[in-house]
Design a protein around this motif. Structure first.
Motif, PDB file in Angstrom:
ATOM      1  N   GLY A  11      61.271  44.888  34.215  1.00  9.75           N
ATOM      2  CA  GLY A  11      60.609  45.351  35.424  1.00  9.75           C
ATOM      3  C   GLY A  11      59.171  45.764  35.162  1.00  9.75           C
ATOM      4  O   GLY A  11      58.278  45.457  35.941  1.00  9.75           O
ATOM      5  N   ALA A  12      58.960  46.448  34.039  1.00 10.48           N
ATOM      6  CA  ALA A  12      57.602  46.871  33.689  1.00 10.48           C
ATOM      7  C   ALA A  12      56.700  45.669  33.432  1.00 10.48           C
ATOM      8  O   ALA A  12      55.538  45.646  33.869  1.00 10.48           O
ATOM      9  N   VAL A  13      57.218  44.665  32.744  1.00 13.14           N
ATOM     10  CA  VAL A  13      56.426  43.461  32.479  1.00 13.14           C
ATOM     11  C   VAL A  13      56.088  42.748  33.789  1.00 13.14           C
ATOM     12  O   VAL A  13      54.953  42.293  33.982  1.00 13.14           O
ATOM     13  N   LEU A  14      57.050  42.648  34.687  1.00 16.56           N
ATOM     14  CA  LEU A  14      56.782  42.009  35.983  1.00 16.56           C
ATOM     15  C   LEU A  14      55.747  42.780  36.791  1.00 16.56           C
ATOM     16  O   LEU A  14      54.858  42.183  37.406  1.00 16.56           O
ATOM     17  N   ILE A  15      55.841  44.090  36.784  1.00 17.71           N
ATOM     18  CA  ILE A  15      54.867  44.913  37.516  1.00 17.71           C
ATOM     19  C   ILE A  15      53.475  44.773  36.902  1.00 17.71           C
ATOM     20  O   ILE A  15      52.479  44.608  37.620  1.00 17.71           O
ATOM     21  N   LEU A  16      53.382  44.810  35.590  1.00 18.72           N
ATOM     22  CA  LEU A  16      52.084  44.649  34.924  1.00 18.72           C
ATOM     23  C   LEU A  16      51.490  43.272  35.189  1.00 18.72           C
ATOM     24  O   LEU A  16      50.281  43.143  35.431  1.00 18.72           O
ATOM     25  N   TYR A  17      52.330  42.237  35.184  1.00 19.75           N
ATOM     26  CA  TYR A  17      51.827  40.894  35.481  1.00 19.75           C
ATOM     27  C   TYR A  17      51.356  40.806  36.931  1.00 19.75           C
ATOM     28  O   TYR A  17      50.347  40.158  37.216  1.00 19.75           O
ATOM     29  N   GLY A  18      52.061  41.461  37.837  1.00 13.12           N
ATOM     30  CA  GLY A  18      51.626  41.485  39.228  1.00 13.12           C
ATOM     31  C   GLY A  18      50.277  42.162  39.390  1.00 13.12           C
ATOM     32  O   GLY A  18      49.418  41.691  40.134  1.00 13.12           O
ATOM     33  N   ILE A  19      50.093  43.271  38.692  1.00 13.45           N
ATOM     34  CA  ILE A  19      48.803  43.973  38.732  1.00 13.45           C
ATOM     35  C   ILE A  19      47.696  43.094  38.168  1.00 13.45           C
ATOM     36  O   ILE A  19      46.592  43.025  38.718  1.00 13.45           O
ATOM     37  N   PHE A  20      47.998  42.375  37.082  1.00  8.98           N
ATOM     38  CA  PHE A  20      47.025  41.456  36.490  1.00  8.98           C
ATOM     39  C   PHE A  20      46.648  40.350  37.465  1.00  8.98           C
ATOM     40  O   PHE A  20      45.468  40.020  37.630  1.00  8.98           O
ATOM     41  N   ARG A  21      47.645  39.773  38.162  1.00 11.30           N
ATOM     42  CA  ARG A  21      47.370  38.716  39.127  1.00 11.30           C
ATOM     43  C   ARG A  21      46.498  39.226  40.266  1.00 11.30           C
ATOM     44  O   ARG A  21      45.573  38.537  40.713  1.00 11.30           O
ATOM     45  N   ILE A  22      46.781  40.426  40.748  1.00 13.87           N
ATOM     46  CA  ILE A  22      45.988  40.997  41.832  1.00 13.87           C
ATOM     47  C   ILE A  22      44.567  41.264  41.369  1.00 13.87           C
ATOM     48  O   ILE A  22      43.601  40.953  42.067  1.00 13.87           O
ATOM     49  N   TYR A  23      44.409  41.821  40.163  1.00 11.74           N
ATOM     50  CA  TYR A  23      43.073  42.088  39.620  1.00 11.74           C
ATOM     51  C   TYR A  23      42.269  40.796  39.499  1.00 11.74           C
ATOM     52  O   TYR A  23      41.097  40.733  39.893  1.00 11.74           O
ATOM     53  N   ARG A  24      42.923  39.760  38.979  1.00  9.25           N
ATOM     54  CA  ARG A  24      42.231  38.486  38.801  1.00  9.25           C
ATOM     55  C   ARG A  24      41.862  37.868  40.145  1.00  9.25           C
ATOM     56  O   ARG A  24      40.762  37.323  40.302  1.00  9.25           O
ATOM     57  N   ALA A  25      42.746  37.965  41.122  1.00  2.18           N
ATOM     58  CA  ALA A  25      42.454  37.413  42.443  1.00  2.18           C
ATOM     59  C   ALA A  25      41.306  38.166  43.113  1.00  2.18           C
ATOM     60  O   ALA A  25      40.419  37.554  43.706  1.00  2.18           O
ATOM     61  N   VAL A  26      41.314  39.493  43.011  1.00  6.00           N
ATOM     62  CA  VAL A  26      40.249  40.295  43.627  1.00  6.00           C
ATOM     63  C   VAL A  26      38.915  39.987  42.963  1.00  6.00           C
ATOM     64  O   VAL A  26      37.884  39.845  43.640  1.00  6.00           O
ATOM     65  N   SER A  27      38.896  39.841  41.650  1.00  4.14           N
ATOM     66  CA  SER A  27      37.635  39.543  40.970  1.00  4.14           C
ATOM     67  C   SER A  27      37.122  38.155  41.348  1.00  4.14           C
ATOM     68  O   SER A  27      35.916  37.958  41.509  1.00  4.14           O
ATOM     69  N   ARG A  28      38.024  37.192  41.529  1.00  2.00           N
ATOM     70  CA  ARG A  28      37.583  35.865  41.957  1.00  2.00           C
ATOM     71  C   ARG A  28      37.086  35.879  43.400  1.00  2.00           C
ATOM     72  O   ARG A  28      36.150  35.168  43.738  1.00  2.00           O
ATOM     73  N   ILE A  29      37.723  36.659  44.261  1.00  3.20           N
ATOM     74  CA  ILE A  29      37.269  36.761  45.644  1.00  3.20           C
ATOM     75  C   ILE A  29      35.879  37.381  45.700  1.00  3.20           C
ATOM     76  O   ILE A  29      35.011  36.937  46.439  1.00  3.20           O
ATOM     77  N   LYS A  30      35.653  38.434  44.876  1.00  3.70           N
ATOM     78  CA  LYS A  30      34.324  39.045  44.831  1.00  3.70           C
ATOM     79  C   LYS A  30      33.281  38.072  44.299  1.00  3.70           C
ATOM     80  O   LYS A  30      32.166  38.022  44.804  1.00  3.70           O
ATOM     81  N   ASP A  31      33.638  37.289  43.267  1.00  5.03           N
ATOM     82  CA  ASP A  31      32.696  36.321  42.707  1.00  5.03           C
ATOM     83  C   ASP A  31      32.366  35.235  43.706  1.00  5.03           C
ATOM     84  O   ASP A  31      31.219  34.788  43.781  1.00  5.03           O
ATOM     85  N   SER A  32      33.339  34.782  44.466  1.00  7.84           N
ATOM     86  CA  SER A  32      33.056  33.741  45.455  1.00  7.84           C
ATOM     87  C   SER A  32      32.193  34.291  46.586  1.00  7.84           C
ATOM     88  O   SER A  32      31.435  33.560  47.207  1.00  7.84           O
ATOM     89  N   GLY A  33      32.296  35.588  46.863  1.00  2.00           N
ATOM     90  CA  GLY A  33      31.439  36.194  47.867  1.00  2.00           C
ATOM     91  C   GLY A  33      30.006  36.312  47.410  1.00  2.00           C
ATOM     92  O   GLY A  33      29.072  36.247  48.205  1.00  2.00           O
ATOM     93  N   ASN A  34      29.801  36.470  46.099  1.00  4.61           N
ATOM     94  CA  ASN A  34      28.447  36.573  45.553  1.00  4.61           C
ATOM     95  C   ASN A  34      27.743  35.233  45.508  1.00  4.61           C
ATOM     96  O   ASN A  34      26.510  35.175  45.482  1.00  4.61           O
ATOM     97  N   GLU A  35      28.492  34.134  45.469  1.00  3.80           N
ATOM     98  CA  GLU A  35      27.883  32.807  45.382  1.00  3.80           C
ATOM     99  C   GLU A  35      27.268  32.378  46.700  1.00  3.80           C
ATOM    100  O   GLU A  35      26.385  31.552  46.730  1.00  3.80           O
ATOM    101  N   LYS A  36      27.735  32.929  47.802  1.00  8.43           N
ATOM    102  CA  LYS A  36      27.239  32.496  49.119  1.00  8.43           C
ATOM    103  C   LYS A  36      25.879  33.040  49.435  1.00  8.43           C
ATOM    104  O   LYS A  36      25.338  33.915  49.054  1.00  8.43           O
TER     105      LYS A  36
END
Length: 65
Positions: A40-65
């Motif tokens: 459960g801890a590994v799944l939760i940590l992986y979920g947090i990692f996925r969210i962090y990576r998605a948020v950082s990519r969304i912010k980067d795509s916003g900076n390119e415009k």
């Protein structure tokens, strides 16, 4: 852009799945408590990692415009 939002939803799914594994101690079979907590801890940590990576990519795509 759609992939980033899908990654965000997938991260939330992994967090919920990790909580379910910890609470019910079940993942395709009944688990020992120590294994359920670890998995459960590994799944939760992986979920947090996925969210962090998605948020950082969304912010980067916003900076390119």
């Amino acid at each position: 852009m759609m992939f980033n939002w899908l990654s965000l939803v997938t991260g939330l799914f992994y967090i919920v799945l990790g909580i379910v594994v910890i609470v019910y101690k079940f993942f395709f079979t009944i688990l020992e408590p120590a294994i359920a907590y670890a998995m459960g801890a590994v799944l939760i940590l992986y979920g947090i990692f996925r969210i962090y990576r998605a948020v950082s990519r969304i912010k980067d795509s916003g900076n390119e415009k």
